[in-house]
Design a protein around this motif. Structure first.
Motif, PDB file in Angstrom:
ATOM      1  N   SER A  70       9.017  -7.486  -3.302  1.00 40.71           N
ATOM      2  CA  SER A  70       7.925  -6.620  -2.843  1.00 40.71           C
ATOM      3  C   SER A  70       8.426  -5.232  -2.479  1.00 40.71           C
ATOM      4  O   SER A  70       7.680  -4.247  -2.566  1.00 40.71           O
ATOM      5  N   SER A  71       9.694  -5.129  -2.106  1.00 42.01           N
ATOM      6  CA  SER A  71      10.272  -3.812  -1.812  1.00 42.01           C
ATOM      7  C   SER A  71      10.382  -2.980  -3.075  1.00 42.01           C
ATOM      8  O   SER A  71      10.206  -1.756  -3.042  1.00 42.01           O
ATOM      9  N   VAL A  72      10.668  -3.624  -4.206  1.00 44.31           N
ATOM     10  CA  VAL A  72      10.670  -2.903  -5.481  1.00 44.31           C
ATOM     11  C   VAL A  72       9.264  -2.372  -5.768  1.00 44.31           C
ATOM     12  O   VAL A  72       9.092  -1.231  -6.220  1.00 44.31           O
ATOM     13  N   ALA A  73       8.241  -3.209  -5.520  1.00 39.79           N
ATOM     14  CA  ALA A  73       6.858  -2.751  -5.693  1.00 39.79           C
ATOM     15  C   ALA A  73       6.557  -1.575  -4.774  1.00 39.79           C
ATOM     16  O   ALA A  73       5.905  -0.601  -5.172  1.00 39.79           O
ATOM     17  N   SER A  74       7.039  -1.629  -3.534  1.00 42.28           N
ATOM     18  CA  SER A  74       6.816  -0.528  -2.585  1.00 42.28           C
ATOM     19  C   SER A  74       7.502   0.747  -3.051  1.00 42.28           C
ATOM     20  O   SER A  74       6.976   1.854  -2.880  1.00 42.28           O
ATOM     21  N   LEU A  75       8.673   0.615  -3.654  1.00 43.28           N
ATOM     22  CA  LEU A  75       9.358   1.778  -4.211  1.00 43.28           C
ATOM     23  C   LEU A  75       8.551   2.376  -5.361  1.00 43.28           C
ATOM     24  O   LEU A  75       8.395   3.595  -5.462  1.00 43.28           O
ATOM     25  N   ALA A  76       8.052   1.495  -6.250  1.00 45.15           N
ATOM     26  CA  ALA A  76       7.289   1.984  -7.399  1.00 45.15           C
ATOM     27  C   ALA A  76       6.040   2.730  -6.952  1.00 45.15           C
ATOM     28  O   ALA A  76       5.681   3.762  -7.532  1.00 45.15           O
ATOM     29  N   LEU A  77       5.385   2.225  -5.900  1.00 51.70           N
ATOM     30  CA  LEU A  77       4.159   2.842  -5.405  1.00 51.70           C
ATOM     31  C   LEU A  77       4.417   3.966  -4.408  1.00 51.70           C
ATOM     32  O   LEU A  77       3.495   4.570  -3.885  1.00 51.70           O
ATOM     33  N   ARG A  78       5.671   4.198  -4.131  1.00 53.33           N
ATOM     34  CA  ARG A  78       6.111   5.247  -3.205  1.00 53.33           C
ATOM     35  C   ARG A  78       5.692   4.976  -1.762  1.00 53.33           C
ATOM     36  O   ARG A  78       5.488   5.884  -0.976  1.00 53.33           O
ATOM     37  N   PHE A  79       5.515   3.697  -1.430  1.00 52.41           N
ATOM     38  CA  PHE A  79       5.351   3.325  -0.035  1.00 52.41           C
ATOM     39  C   PHE A  79       6.699   3.389   0.673  1.00 52.41           C
ATOM     40  O   PHE A  79       6.756   3.495   1.901  1.00 52.41           O
ATOM     41  N   LEU A  80       7.757   3.296  -0.088  1.00 50.92           N
ATOM     42  CA  LEU A  80       9.122   3.278   0.412  1.00 50.92           C
ATOM     43  C   LEU A  80       9.925   4.271  -0.412  1.00 50.92           C
ATOM     44  O   LEU A  80       9.789   4.322  -1.633  1.00 50.92           O
ATOM     45  N   SER A  81      10.764   5.066   0.264  1.00 54.04           N
ATOM     46  CA  SER A  81      11.588   6.057  -0.436  1.00 54.04           C
ATOM     47  C   SER A  81      13.018   5.546  -0.558  1.00 54.04           C
ATOM     48  O   SER A  81      13.545   4.927   0.376  1.00 54.04           O
ATOM     49  N   PRO A  82      13.670   5.795  -1.685  1.00 53.19           N
ATOM     50  CA  PRO A  82      15.042   5.305  -1.861  1.00 53.19           C
ATOM     51  C   PRO A  82      16.048   6.122  -1.059  1.00 53.19           C
ATOM     52  O   PRO A  82      15.864   7.322  -0.852  1.00 53.19           O
ATOM     53  N   ARG A  83      17.111   5.449  -0.624  1.00 53.41           N
ATOM     54  CA  ARG A  83      18.226   6.177   0.002  1.00 53.41           C
ATOM     55  C   ARG A  83      19.089   6.816  -1.064  1.00 53.41           C
ATOM     56  O   ARG A  83      19.695   7.859  -0.844  1.00 53.41           O
ATOM     57  N   SER A  84      19.172   6.157  -2.211  1.00 50.49           N
ATOM     58  CA  SER A  84      19.951   6.679  -3.326  1.00 50.49           C
ATOM     59  C   SER A  84      19.373   6.104  -4.610  1.00 50.49           C
ATOM     60  O   SER A  84      18.582   5.162  -4.591  1.00 50.49           O
TER      61      SER A  84
END
Length: 584
Positions: A388-402
């Motif tokens: 689900s964190s990958v989904a959050s990254l794709a939807l930009r709910f979560l920003s990557p550190r790198s």
């Protein structure tokens, strides 16, 4: 040199800055209200002098008509000024509350998901509903009360000095003692009001969480324990509210009682001054009226101070809510169009690492995966694998550190949040029902959709007959608690299909479905995969997916088809309910 500023002083200064910044756009309207209040106060100050003149004219046997006429004119001016003052301040106060609520609503809904979700929803709601109206009182009876009551006090002092300087000096000395006593009492009011507001916020959060988990609470027979937890904060709010009430009551009693004592002293002393020939009876009556007039301004000062303290407490909580960072700057109203590469994958993650908060471990570690422009990709793994964190990254709910994310070949950094999300249709595992009707739940996906298109989307998930059976069909009001989990998932799926986005992202979207409903979703998913990309997040194998990414502990463990992974990976075989890989 270390700072000597205490945390309490910092918080107080910050609260003042916040309160003043909130009121700054309305400063001229508040100033007009204050001027009108001063006019009303000054006209009222002439009443004792007019009465003094009337008494003297009666003793002298001359006409009192000019004084009565002046009194009538001043009364009209007073009433007009008061009417305009409260009309101006009342409208301004309501506008302040609306604008604060607007800012908070936009902040909550436009803020970064992780920052919003880490705060109790009910507490945030309380800041917009319960705290904002306290600013209304601050505008209406806070600052303006200080100005008008100060005018009344100063005006009374001047006119009392004209009548008798010695009596004025004694009165001021007594009032100074009274003011010191008030100054010791009133700060307690602000502290207790602030603590009561914080307790109410915590109680709202506790009650909201308990209502959401009502079935679990009842199944555990934990009603009493949860009630006690909620009421513990309610009790704290009550205790602080009672303490503030007593402090206010004592301050009012001190002000009123003190002024009554001062009045008695002045009457006795003034009577002696009359017998000694230093003062006329008419002047004594006027002086006593001014002494009595001290009571109301002092009470207004106390009330204004208490109101401002409540406003400061509300400002502190509003400022805390405004710490939530906005995803998109307000200036980004119409984002510039971006040209996507039609030959590039729909979504690409390259060596992406991410965490939700700075103090936590990474939930995604060096993940690289590609979502083709068409076809069905499944991301599977056990709980906590990072799916689900990958989904959050794709939807930009979560920003990557790198690492890098690309959408249609364009790096996310070059896209607005809206430009990213317009290419996705998302169904979460526990989809909520949006407030409103069935229609209101579908139209956000495509506001221009016709009734036929809405019915087609509902038919695709086998929900059309259920909606047709509702009292008002598409216009039936929905309540989330009355819909089954499967019903909510199908409604969310219909909304996603209606959107017709390039990527259909399903986070365990059929976990509560079975039988024909699940088969209908599978058919809709296969159809969508021929037109665009479908990404399924699941804790169990997805046999019909074109390609499967197996994750474990935030990393990509393996990729392949269902048959390939079943034959080669023990974890995948375990997820499929098989003890060991099955050779092809």
């Amino acid at each position: 040199m270390p700072s000597t500023t205490t945390p309490d002083v910092d918080v107080s200064a910050r609260s003042w800055r916040t309160l003043l910044s909130i009121l700054r756009p309305y400063r001229w309207r508040i100033a007009v209200g204050a001027v009108l209040g001063v006019i009303a106060t000054l006209t009222g100050l002439w009443t004792p002098r007019i009465i003094e003149n009337v008494i003297e004219h009666l003793y002298a046997g001359t006409s009192v008509a000019p004084d009565v006429t002046l009194f009538a004119v001043l009364t009209v001016v007073y009433l007009t000024a008061m009417l305009l003052q409260w009309g101006t301040l009342g409208r301004t106060a309501e506008t302040v509350v609306y604008d604060v609520r607007k800012k908070l609503v936009l902040r909550f809904l436009g803020g970064r998901v992780a920052q919003v979700r880490e705060r109790p929803a009910a507490d945030l709601i309380a800041r917009a509903t319960a705290d904002a109206p306290l600013l209304q009182l601050t505008v209406g009876t806070g600052f303006v009360s200080f100005v008008t009551s100060a005018t009344g006090v100063v005006g009374s002092i001047v006119l009392m000095g004209v009548i008798d300087g010695l009596m004025l000096g004694i009165t001021l000395a007594a009032v100074a003692v009274l003011g010191v006593a008030m100054g010791l009492i009133m700060p307690r009011v602000g502290r207790e009001r602030a603590l009561a507001q914080e307790a109410v916020g915590r109680m709202s959060a506790q009650l909201d969480g308990s209502m959401r988990a009502l079935r679990t609470i009842k199944a555990l027979r934990a009603e009493r324990a949860r009630s006690e937890a909620v009421l513990a904060d309610a009790e704290k709010a009550r205790k602080h509210g009672v303490a503030a009430m007593w402090a206010e009551l004592i301050s009012y009693e001190t002000a009123f009682g003190g002024m009554q004592i001062i009045t008695v002293i002045m009457v006795a002393f003034g009577a002696w001054r009359v017998t000694e020939g230093h003062l006329t009876v008419a002047a004594l009556v006027a002086f006593v009226m001014y002494t009595q007039g001290f009571i109301m301004p002092l009470m207004e000062l106390a009330d204004g101070f208490s109101t401002i303290q409540s406003g400061l407490a509300a400002s502190k909580r509003i400022a805390e809510a405004e710490e939530i960072e906005l995803e998109e700057p307000a200036a980004v109203a119409v984002p510039a169009p971006v040209a996507h590469d039609d030959d590039a994958p729909a979504v690409e993650l390259t060596d992406v690492t991410a965490r939700y908060t700075p103090g936590e471990d990474d939930v995604v570690r060096g993940v690289s995966l590609t979502v083709p422009r068409t076809g069905h990709l499944a991301i599977v793994g056990p709980s906590g694998a990072g799916k689900s964190s990958v989904a959050s990254l794709a939807l930009r709910f979560l920003s990557p550190r790198s690492g890098t994310l690309r959408l249609g070949g364009v790096p996310y950094e070059q896209l607005t949040y809206a430009q990213v999300r317009e290419r996705f249709a998302y169904v979460e595992q526990e989809p909520p029902v949006l407030p409103g009707t069935v229609r209101d739940n579908l139209l956000p996906a495509r506001p221009s959709a016709t009734d036929d298109e809405l019915h087609a989307a509902l038919t695709a998930v086998e929900l059309a007959d259920d909606v047709a059976a509702l009292p008002d069909g598409l216009d039936t009001e929905l309540v989330g608690a009355t819909m089954t989990g499967g019903g909510r998932q199908r409604l969310a799926m219909a909304r996603a299909l209606l959107a017709g986005a390039q990527v259909l992202l399903l986070d365990d979207a059929t976990s509560q479905l079975a039988g024909s409903a699940e088969e209908a979703i599978a058919r809709a998913t296969r159809a969508a995969a021929t037109r665009g990309a479908v990404v399924t997040i699941a804790s169990r194998p997805v046999p019909h997916a074109d390609r499967i990414v197996l994750m474990e502990e935030g990393r990509v463990r393996a990729t392949g088809t269902h048959a390939e992974l079943l034959a080669t990976d023990p974890l995948y075989a375990q997820l499929a309910g098989m003890p060991e890989p099955v050779a092809a």
